[in-house]
Design an enzyme around this catalytic site. Structure first.
Site, PDB file in Angstrom:
ATOM      1  N   ALA A  38       0.829  -1.205   0.000  1.00  0.00           N
ATOM      2  CA  ALA A  38       0.000   0.000   0.000  1.00  0.00           C
ATOM      3  C   ALA A  38       0.866   1.258   0.000  1.00  0.00           C
ATOM      4  O   ALA A  38       0.620   2.195  -0.780  1.00  0.00           O
ATOM      5  CB  ALA A  38      -0.926  -0.012   1.214  1.00  0.00           C
ATOM      6  N   THR A  66       3.615  -7.674   3.466  1.00  0.00           N
ATOM      7  CA  THR A  66       3.471  -7.949   2.028  1.00  0.00           C
ATOM      8  C   THR A  66       4.386  -9.089   1.576  1.00  0.00           C
ATOM      9  O   THR A  66       3.973  -9.972   0.826  1.00  0.00           O
ATOM     10  CB  THR A  66       3.775  -6.657   1.237  1.00  0.00           C
ATOM     11  OG1 THR A  66       2.851  -5.658   1.650  1.00  0.00           O
ATOM     12  CG2 THR A  66       3.670  -6.886  -0.263  1.00  0.00           C
ATOM     13  N   GLN A  70       1.226 -15.185   0.390  1.00  0.00           N
ATOM     14  CA  GLN A  70       1.500 -16.413  -0.356  1.00  0.00           C
ATOM     15  C   GLN A  70       0.563 -16.570  -1.542  1.00  0.00           C
ATOM     16  O   GLN A  70       0.959 -16.506  -2.694  1.00  0.00           O
ATOM     17  CB  GLN A  70       1.312 -17.620   0.562  1.00  0.00           C
ATOM     18  CG  GLN A  70       2.257 -17.647   1.729  1.00  0.00           C
ATOM     19  CD  GLN A  70       2.101 -18.937   2.537  1.00  0.00           C
ATOM     20  OE1 GLN A  70       1.212 -19.738   2.281  1.00  0.00           O
ATOM     21  NE2 GLN A  70       2.964 -19.125   3.501  1.00  0.00           N
ATOM     22  N   GLY A  71      -0.728 -16.777  -1.241  1.00  0.00           N
ATOM     23  CA  GLY A  71      -1.710 -17.218  -2.244  1.00  0.00           C
ATOM     24  C   GLY A  71      -1.746 -16.372  -3.483  1.00  0.00           C
ATOM     25  O   GLY A  71      -1.619 -16.888  -4.598  1.00  0.00           O
ATOM     26  N   GLY A  72      -1.904 -15.056  -3.342  1.00  0.00           N
ATOM     27  CA  GLY A  72      -1.903 -14.222  -4.527  1.00  0.00           C
ATOM     28  C   GLY A  72      -2.780 -12.996  -4.442  1.00  0.00           C
ATOM     29  O   GLY A  72      -3.140 -12.540  -3.360  1.00  0.00           O
ATOM     30  N   GLU A 137      -9.641 -19.666  -4.660  1.00  0.00           N
ATOM     31  CA  GLU A 137      -9.565 -19.787  -3.191  1.00  0.00           C
ATOM     32  C   GLU A 137     -10.958 -19.739  -2.598  1.00  0.00           C
ATOM     33  O   GLU A 137     -11.900 -19.303  -3.284  1.00  0.00           O
ATOM     34  CB  GLU A 137      -8.753 -18.614  -2.613  1.00  0.00           C
ATOM     35  CG  GLU A 137      -7.261 -18.812  -2.669  1.00  0.00           C
ATOM     36  CD  GLU A 137      -6.510 -17.652  -2.043  1.00  0.00           C
ATOM     37  OE1 GLU A 137      -7.147 -16.667  -1.626  1.00  0.00           O
ATOM     38  OE2 GLU A 137      -5.279 -17.734  -1.987  1.00  0.00           O
ATOM     39  N   HIS A 254      -6.323 -16.988  10.845  1.00  0.00           N
ATOM     40  CA  HIS A 254      -6.121 -17.997   9.805  1.00  0.00           C
ATOM     41  C   HIS A 254      -6.199 -19.358  10.470  1.00  0.00           C
ATOM     42  O   HIS A 254      -5.568 -19.586  11.499  1.00  0.00           O
ATOM     43  CB  HIS A 254      -4.773 -17.805   9.099  1.00  0.00           C
ATOM     44  CG  HIS A 254      -4.717 -18.537   7.799  1.00  0.00           C
ATOM     45  ND1 HIS A 254      -4.588 -19.900   7.737  1.00  0.00           N
ATOM     46  CD2 HIS A 254      -4.826 -18.110   6.531  1.00  0.00           C
ATOM     47  CE1 HIS A 254      -4.613 -20.269   6.464  1.00  0.00           C
ATOM     48  NE2 HIS A 254      -4.753 -19.199   5.712  1.00  0.00           N
ATOM     49  N   ARG A 300     -12.910 -18.851   6.255  1.00  0.00           N
ATOM     50  CA  ARG A 300     -11.830 -18.960   7.249  1.00  0.00           C
ATOM     51  C   ARG A 300     -12.315 -18.905   8.693  1.00  0.00           C
ATOM     52  O   ARG A 300     -11.815 -19.636   9.544  1.00  0.00           O
ATOM     53  CB  ARG A 300     -10.836 -17.809   7.054  1.00  0.00           C
ATOM     54  CG  ARG A 300      -9.925 -18.043   5.908  1.00  0.00           C
ATOM     55  CD  ARG A 300      -8.962 -16.896   5.746  1.00  0.00           C
ATOM     56  NE  ARG A 300      -8.159 -17.160   4.560  1.00  0.00           N
ATOM     57  CZ  ARG A 300      -7.278 -16.331   4.061  1.00  0.00           C
ATOM     58  NH1 ARG A 300      -7.063 -15.158   4.634  1.00  0.00           N
ATOM     59  NH2 ARG A 300      -6.586 -16.630   2.999  1.00  0.00           N
ATOM     60  N   HIS A 360      -4.243 -13.187  11.860  1.00  0.00           N
ATOM     61  CA  HIS A 360      -3.726 -13.078  10.501  1.00  0.00           C
ATOM     62  C   HIS A 360      -3.910 -11.700   9.888  1.00  0.00           C
ATOM     63  O   HIS A 360      -2.996 -11.164   9.276  1.00  0.00           O
ATOM     64  CB  HIS A 360      -4.455 -14.123   9.655  1.00  0.00           C
ATOM     65  CG  HIS A 360      -3.927 -14.265   8.270  1.00  0.00           C
ATOM     66  ND1 HIS A 360      -2.597 -14.448   7.990  1.00  0.00           N
ATOM     67  CD2 HIS A 360      -4.555 -14.247   7.059  1.00  0.00           C
ATOM     68  CE1 HIS A 360      -2.426 -14.556   6.676  1.00  0.00           C
ATOM     69  NE2 HIS A 360      -3.590 -14.420   6.109  1.00  0.00           N
ATOM     70  N   ARG A 395     -12.542 -10.838   5.789  1.00  0.00           N
ATOM     71  CA  ARG A 395     -11.790 -10.567   4.553  1.00  0.00           C
ATOM     72  C   ARG A 395     -11.752 -11.801   3.664  1.00  0.00           C
ATOM     73  O   ARG A 395     -11.439 -12.893   4.133  1.00  0.00           O
ATOM     74  CB  ARG A 395     -10.360 -10.160   4.909  1.00  0.00           C
ATOM     75  CG  ARG A 395      -9.487  -9.916   3.712  1.00  0.00           C
ATOM     76  CD  ARG A 395      -8.058  -9.762   4.136  1.00  0.00           C
ATOM     77  NE  ARG A 395      -7.481 -11.013   4.517  1.00  0.00           N
ATOM     78  CZ  ARG A 395      -6.492 -11.632   3.849  1.00  0.00           C
ATOM     79  NH1 ARG A 395      -5.989 -11.089   2.764  1.00  0.00           N
ATOM     80  NH2 ARG A 395      -6.006 -12.769   4.277  1.00  0.00           N
TER      81      ARG A 395
END
Ligand SMILES: Cc1cc2nc3c(=O)[nH]c(=O)nc-3n(C[C@H](O)[C@H](O)[C@H](O)COP(=O)(O)OP(=O)(O)OC[C@H]3O[C@@H](n4cnc5c(N)ncnc54)[C@H](O)[C@@H]3O)c2cc1C
Length: 567
Positions: A38, A66, A70-72, A137, A254, A300, A360, A395
């Site tokens: 950001a 940042t 991991q995931g994207g 996801e 998480h 989650r 998380h 989120r």
């Protein structure tokens, strides 16, 4: 506590003593605090819009939340997906309190943000036909997650942005500079900040606009996926300077962090469950189907609560992720996790991996509008430290990097534009803040590390995955007491400032959790297990200042904006 009223506090407006006359002063059009996705996006946009920019980071530019992503990044690409579908998925996961205008803007900004990253040299994983590979996801109804290096998306994004920032002549980078406090001018306008250099000297940044991009606050909790920098400094700093904070009760846990004594709490991403990994309890019973129709791929918060519940019921310190029945060899699919586990005697192709939930993502934060403006003139906030309304009460995975890219760039542009109307106001050189140590306390030593650990344990126990009014009220009292002790006894240095920032955010999060007498998204109260229609709203916290102290917090509620300006 009288709900939705005012709670007394006693916070110093400035944490460190200083005399403006004695400080070296830098002058910039825009100062950005934070160098993650950001902050870097904001700094680049402000510089490209013609501003001189300082980027201040308390560590190196390589140590951010940042980097650990991991995931994207969720981006709508291809004919099968649509912006409407991504918006709808986000609203669904956000449990009724997303800001629809913000969701729409962030989702539609995805393709441009991706183009900018590619132009800056980012390399994402490709499919066999050479197009960008898209994975899927939990919560997303289409394949729309772009990723890099398998599960090293954050590393690639941070590398790309760092190179762009360092190559931009109008951005001066100040690494290892700890931002302590924002400086307020006449009428409360933010006109700069005080920071400490790595050599321990205080310096002043004078700026027409300050953008906070300080990331999250996972360090508030004993179990977390976040790195050490995530101590909530931005939220606490903004609150002391008069800014409203919003929805601090929402903190995402998480469900699956590696739980091995001595190993870091490495996150084991949804992708592993998406590939067929199943969750077992101590008795090797697969339990998720008992909790949700989507079993391991439930949202989650549902999986986190189920893991927690199972740990309690089986009197165990973890649950177990079993990859033994995957079609492909788990070592080939997840080499990083395989390597870590191997050091601890676990073969992921055969042995179940001990996992448990960890803090998380901080969903609430500094209240901003869709451009990133806070309630204080001259002050902006973006990324995880801000509450933009994108995430609502929960989120959706891979939406936060997207938020940092899209809203970061937008805030940088807007702050640069506003700087033309509000030129820099010099900091009054007579501004002087004295040290407020308690009288007769010079021989009392405070164990900063010990108190930090106590706070993290308390937050995990009483403000974690399952909460209750009694436990929250007790937390409010204890944290308030600790905050007073630290202010009176601690020596002024980054560790004690971080602790005070953590105590401030923890205190305010507990206050927000106390007033929200319902369960919604990540906020689960066993004494109010259902959602309440009248709580389809935001919690807002306004500081009440008196001289150089913040004397109280006023607790309010804001209606959800449903459809303003949506295309
Ligand atoms: C393990 C893990 C995996 C994740 N995976 C994903 C994912 O796959 N997709 C996704 O979308 N999101 C993911 N997230 C979340 C995402 O990484 C973060 O939300 C996002 O990177 C936050 O970016 P940011 O720019 O707001 O803050 P950060 O990247 O945390 O940067 C904060 C910056 O602020 C600076 N700073 C803080 N306090 C001060 C201070 N007092 N003075 C000076 N500087 C300060 C820090 O030094 C740092 O430069 C993941 C998070 C974690 C921890």
């Amino acid at each position: 506590m009288d709900r939705l009223q005012t709670l007394e506090l006693d916070l110093a407006r400035y944490l460190a003593p200083f005399h403006a006359r004695a400080l070296a002063t830098y002058r910039f059009d825009v100062v950005v605090v934070g160098g993650g996705v950001a902050g870097a996006s904001a700094a680049l946009a402000a510089a490209e819009a013609g501003s001189s920019v300082a980027m201040v980071a308390k560590d190196t530019l390589e140590e951010t939340n940042t980097v650990y992503a991991q995931g994207g990044v969720a981006v709508v690409l291809g004919a099968e997906d649509s912006f409407e579908s991504h918006v709808s998925d986000t609203l669904q996961v956000g449990c009724g309190i997303c800001d629809v205008e913000t969701v729409d803007r962030v989702v539609r900004g995805g393709p441009t943000a991706l183009r900018r990253l590619l132009d800056r040299g980012a390399r994402f994983d490709l499919a066999a036909d050479g197009s960008i590979d898209l994975s899927r996801e939990g919560g997303h109804s289409h394949h729309r997650i772009i990723h890099a290096g398998g599960a090293a998306t954050g590393v690639e994004i941070q590398r790309t942005l760092n190179e762009a920032v360092r190559a931009q002549p109008d951005i001066a980078v100040f690494e290892s500079h700890f931002a302590i406090d924002l400086i307020s001018g006449a009428n409360g306008r933010v006109i700069g900040l005080i920071a400490q250099t790595a050599r321990g000297e205080l310096v002043c940044f004078s700026a027409a606009q300050v953008i906070l991009a300080t990331g999250g606050a996972g360090q508030l909790f004993r179990e977390t996926t976040n790195p050490a920098i995530a101590t909530g400094d931005g939220g606490a700093m903004a609150f002391r300077a008069g800014a409203a904070l919003r929805d601090l009760e929402f903190f995402q846990f998480h469900p699956t962090c590696l739980y091995l004594a001595g190993a870091a709490r490495v996150l084991i991403s949804e992708i592993v469950r998406g590939a067929g990994g199943v969750l077992l309890d101590k008795n090797r019973v697969r339990f998720m189907p008992e909790y949700h129709a989507a079993a391991e791929l439930a949202p989650r918060d549902v999986v986190s609560r189920a893991c927690f519940d199972r740990m309690v019921k089986t009197n165990d310190t973890s649950v177990y992720l079993d990859l033994s029945s995957l079609e492909r060899n788990p070592h080939e699919l997840f080499p990083h996790i395989g390597r870590i586990c191997q050091y601890f005697g676990i073969d992921i192709a055969r042995d179940p991996i001990p996992v448990r939930p960890g803090a998380h993502y901080m969903i609430g934060g500094i209240h901003v509008d869709v451009d990133g403006r806070t309630s204080v003139p001259g002050l902006w906030a973006v990324g995880e430290c801000a509450s933009s309304g994108l995430h609502g009460a929960n989120r959706m995975g891979s939406n936060s990097l997207l938020e940092g890219l899209v809203l970061g760039a937008r805030a940088g542009e807007r702050a640069s534009e506003d700087g033309r109307d509000f030129p820099l106001i010099p900091v009054d050189r007579r501004l002087r803040v004295e040290r407020a140590r308690a009288q007769g306390s010079s021989d009392v030593r405070l164990g900063i590390q010990d108190m930090t650990y106590s706070l993290k344990s308390l937050m995990w126990r009483q403000m974690g995955i399952v909460r209750s009014g009694r436990a929250i009220d007790d937390a409010i009292e204890k944290i308030g007491f600790w905050a007073r002790a630290v202010q009176q006894l601690a020596t002024p240095d980054p560790r004690s400032w971080e602790l005070l920032n953590m105590l401030t955010v923890a205190h305010l999060a507990a206050v927000s959790a106390a007033v929200r007498e319902e369960s919604r998204g990540t906020h689960f109260r066993e004494d109010f297990p259902a959602s309440a229609a009248h709580w389809r709203a935001h919690t807002l916290l306004y500081p009440v200042a008196e001289g150089n102290r913040v004397r109280a917090v006023h607790i309010g509620r804001e209606a959800v904006r449903d459809s303003v300006g949506v295309r």
